[in-house]
Design a protein around this motif. Sequence first.
Motif, PDB file in Angstrom:
ATOM      1  N   GLY A  12      19.683 -36.691   6.710  1.00  0.00           N
ATOM      2  CA  GLY A  12      18.419 -37.438   6.643  1.00  0.00           C
ATOM      3  C   GLY A  12      17.610 -37.374   7.932  1.00  0.00           C
ATOM      4  O   GLY A  12      16.383 -37.208   7.883  1.00  0.00           O
ATOM      5  N   ALA A  13      18.271 -37.487   9.080  1.00  0.00           N
ATOM      6  CA  ALA A  13      17.523 -37.507  10.349  1.00  0.00           C
ATOM      7  C   ALA A  13      16.736 -36.206  10.569  1.00  0.00           C
ATOM      8  O   ALA A  13      15.526 -36.262  10.804  1.00  0.00           O
ATOM      9  N   PRO A  14      17.378 -35.027  10.448  1.00  0.00           N
ATOM     10  CA  PRO A  14      16.563 -33.814  10.623  1.00  0.00           C
ATOM     11  C   PRO A  14      15.508 -33.623   9.536  1.00  0.00           C
ATOM     12  O   PRO A  14      14.428 -33.101   9.817  1.00  0.00           O
ATOM     13  N   MET A  15      15.784 -34.080   8.312  1.00  0.00           N
ATOM     14  CA  MET A  15      14.756 -33.981   7.252  1.00  0.00           C
ATOM     15  C   MET A  15      13.554 -34.852   7.615  1.00  0.00           C
ATOM     16  O   MET A  15      12.401 -34.428   7.477  1.00  0.00           O
ATOM     17  N   ALA A  16      13.829 -36.066   8.102  1.00  0.00           N
ATOM     18  CA  ALA A  16      12.740 -36.972   8.495  1.00  0.00           C
ATOM     19  C   ALA A  16      11.945 -36.376   9.669  1.00  0.00           C
ATOM     20  O   ALA A  16      10.716 -36.465   9.708  1.00  0.00           O
ATOM     21  N   LEU A  19       9.488 -33.947   8.401  1.00  0.00           N
ATOM     22  CA  LEU A  19       8.315 -34.580   7.780  1.00  0.00           C
ATOM     23  C   LEU A  19       7.314 -35.013   8.848  1.00  0.00           C
ATOM     24  O   LEU A  19       6.102 -34.866   8.679  1.00  0.00           O
ATOM     25  N   LEU A  20       7.835 -35.536   9.966  1.00  0.00           N
ATOM     26  CA  LEU A  20       6.942 -35.897  11.082  1.00  0.00           C
ATOM     27  C   LEU A  20       6.226 -34.655  11.605  1.00  0.00           C
ATOM     28  O   LEU A  20       5.026 -34.664  11.858  1.00  0.00           O
ATOM     29  N   LYS A  21       7.001 -33.573  11.730  1.00  0.00           N
ATOM     30  CA  LYS A  21       6.449 -32.311  12.236  1.00  0.00           C
ATOM     31  C   LYS A  21       5.315 -31.798  11.341  1.00  0.00           C
ATOM     32  O   LYS A  21       4.354 -31.221  11.817  1.00  0.00           O
ATOM     33  N   ALA A  22       5.453 -32.070  10.036  1.00  0.00           N
ATOM     34  CA  ALA A  22       4.424 -31.616   9.091  1.00  0.00           C
ATOM     35  C   ALA A  22       3.219 -32.566   9.071  1.00  0.00           C
ATOM     36  O   ALA A  22       2.283 -32.373   8.290  1.00  0.00           O
ATOM     37  N   GLY A 130      20.460 -26.059   7.454  1.00  0.00           N
ATOM     38  CA  GLY A 130      19.259 -25.930   6.622  1.00  0.00           C
ATOM     39  C   GLY A 130      18.338 -27.138   6.776  1.00  0.00           C
ATOM     40  O   GLY A 130      17.114 -27.004   6.722  1.00  0.00           O
ATOM     41  N   ALA A 131      18.944 -28.320   6.979  1.00  0.00           N
ATOM     42  CA  ALA A 131      18.129 -29.532   7.176  1.00  0.00           C
ATOM     43  C   ALA A 131      17.357 -29.431   8.486  1.00  0.00           C
ATOM     44  O   ALA A 131      16.174 -29.772   8.565  1.00  0.00           O
ATOM     45  N   GLU A 132      18.007 -28.948   9.547  1.00  0.00           N
ATOM     46  CA  GLU A 132      17.349 -28.771  10.854  1.00  0.00           C
ATOM     47  C   GLU A 132      16.221 -27.745  10.751  1.00  0.00           C
ATOM     48  O   GLU A 132      15.120 -27.969  11.248  1.00  0.00           O
ATOM     49  N   ALA A 133      16.547 -26.615  10.115  1.00  0.00           N
ATOM     50  CA  ALA A 133      15.598 -25.495  10.082  1.00  0.00           C
ATOM     51  C   ALA A 133      14.496 -25.684   9.027  1.00  0.00           C
ATOM     52  O   ALA A 133      13.531 -24.922   9.005  1.00  0.00           O
ATOM     53  N   GLY A 134      14.644 -26.698   8.160  1.00  0.00           N
ATOM     54  CA  GLY A 134      13.657 -26.893   7.092  1.00  0.00           C
ATOM     55  C   GLY A 134      13.757 -25.823   6.024  1.00  0.00           C
ATOM     56  O   GLY A 134      12.762 -25.459   5.409  1.00  0.00           O
ATOM     57  N   THR A 135      14.988 -25.340   5.774  1.00  0.00           N
ATOM     58  CA  THR A 135      15.168 -24.252   4.801  1.00  0.00           C
ATOM     59  C   THR A 135      16.079 -24.661   3.641  1.00  0.00           C
ATOM     60  O   THR A 135      16.707 -23.822   3.022  1.00  0.00           O
ATOM     61  N   LEU A 136      16.163 -25.956   3.372  1.00  0.00           N
ATOM     62  CA  LEU A 136      17.036 -26.436   2.289  1.00  0.00           C
ATOM     63  C   LEU A 136      16.574 -25.915   0.932  1.00  0.00           C
ATOM     64  O   LEU A 136      15.392 -25.587   0.757  1.00  0.00           O
ATOM     65  N   MET A 157      10.525 -29.663   4.098  1.00  0.00           N
ATOM     66  CA  MET A 157      11.952 -29.799   4.423  1.00  0.00           C
ATOM     67  C   MET A 157      12.787 -28.652   3.852  1.00  0.00           C
ATOM     68  O   MET A 157      13.971 -28.533   4.185  1.00  0.00           O
ATOM     69  N   GLY A 158      12.200 -27.874   2.963  1.00  0.00           N
ATOM     70  CA  GLY A 158      12.999 -26.851   2.283  1.00  0.00           C
ATOM     71  C   GLY A 158      12.229 -25.588   1.977  1.00  0.00           C
ATOM     72  O   GLY A 158      11.003 -25.550   2.070  1.00  0.00           O
ATOM     73  N   LYS A 159      12.978 -24.549   1.613  1.00  0.00           N
ATOM     74  CA  LYS A 159      12.374 -23.243   1.335  1.00  0.00           C
ATOM     75  C   LYS A 159      12.315 -22.987  -0.169  1.00  0.00           C
ATOM     76  O   LYS A 159      11.327 -22.505  -0.672  1.00  0.00           O
TER      77      LYS A 159
END
Length: 298
Positions: A12-16, A19-22, A130-136, A157-159
Motif C-alpha cells: 500500500g505505501a508504494p502504491m500510495a 498516486l501522489l507522484k501522479a 512492481g508496487a514500487e515501480a508502478g508496474t503491477l 500504479m500498474g502497467k
Amino acid sequence: MKLGFIGLGNMGAPMARNLLKAGHDLVVFDVVQGNVDALVQHGQDRATAAATPAAVLAGGVDAVITMLPAAQHVKSVYLGNDGLLSANVKGVVLIDSSTIDPMSAREVAKVAGDKGALMLDAPVSGGTGGAEAGTLTFMVGGEEPIFNQMKPLLQAMGKNIVYCGGAGNGQVAKVANNMLLGISMIGTAEAMALGVSLGMDPKVLAGIINTSSGRCWSSDTYNPYPGVLENVPSSRGYTGGFGSDLMLKDLGLATEAAKLSKQPVPLGSLAQQIYQTFSMQGHGGLDFSAIIKMFTKK
Ligand code: NAD
C-alpha cells in the motif's frame, strides 16, 4: 483527484506514493500510526491523515483504495463501526486491492452497492517491486463502466489493467493464477531435484526443460534450484520475493473457494498441504521457491 487510501503496508505505501507522484491528493488511514506518519511526511501538504476509515470520506473524496492483509481486515474496514460503509458513500468509487476470497469480495460489494457506492475488487500481482515501480497487474471485477472510468487511476500504479467481469471476478483470476503458480513451483522443484539426484548438472537440466515441453515461469524465470539463475531468491538464500506463507494464504483462498463451489482441485489441495507442512517446519518466511528444500538432502 482527491483519493482515500487505507492500508499503508509493504504494498500500500508504494502504491500510495505513486498516486501522489501522479498528482492526486490523498487522505490516508492505517492502524499503525508510523505507516500513516511516513506517508503524510512523504506527501507533504498533499497527504493528510484520517482517524478512522469513515473519516477518510469526511472531506469528500472521489475514490478510496484499500490494501489490507486478509478478508477479516477488509470486512472490518468496510462493514465495521466507523467503517467506510457507515458513512455517506453515495457515488464514491471503492476499490479493494487486497487479495481475499471471491465470496467475501462479493459480500462487501453487495453492501456497498446497496448504499449507493460503486465497488471494484482489484487484486494485484507483481509484488513489492512492481508496487514500487508502478508496474503491477490489476485484475478487476465489478461494473465495466466503473472499470473504464477508473482505469487511468489504476494506471498510475500498474502497467496491465485487466477487466475480469462482475464483482469478485478479479479475486477469482488472482486465486486461479496463484494456485497454478504454487502447483507449478512444486512440480519444477520435484523435477529439478530428481534430475540432479540422478546425476544431471542443474543448469544443463534447466536449459533442457526451458526449451522443452516442461517449460513454465517457475522453471525459466524463477528457477528454485540455487545457482541456475542469477537475481532470483534461490540464488540468495531464498530471501526477498514472495513468502511461502503468502503462497500458503493464496492456496487456502483457492481451496476454500473450491470447496464452497464444489469444484475439485486435487493438485491445489495437495499444494496447499505441502506449503502448510513447509510453514509448520518453520520456513514460512522464505521465498516460495524454497519449497525445493522438501525434495533435497540439505
Ligand atoms: P502488509 O501486512 O505489509 O500491509 C497491510 C497494512 O494494512 C498494514 O500497514 C496494516 O497495518 C494495515 N491494516 C491492517 N488492518 C487494518 C485495519 N483494520 N485498518 C487499517 N489498516 C489496517 O501487507 P502487504 O504485503 O502490503 O499485502 C497487502 C495485500 O496485498 C494482501 O492481501 C496480500 O496478499 C496482497 N499482495 C501482496 C503481495 C506482496 O508481495 N507483498 C503481492 C501481491 C498481493
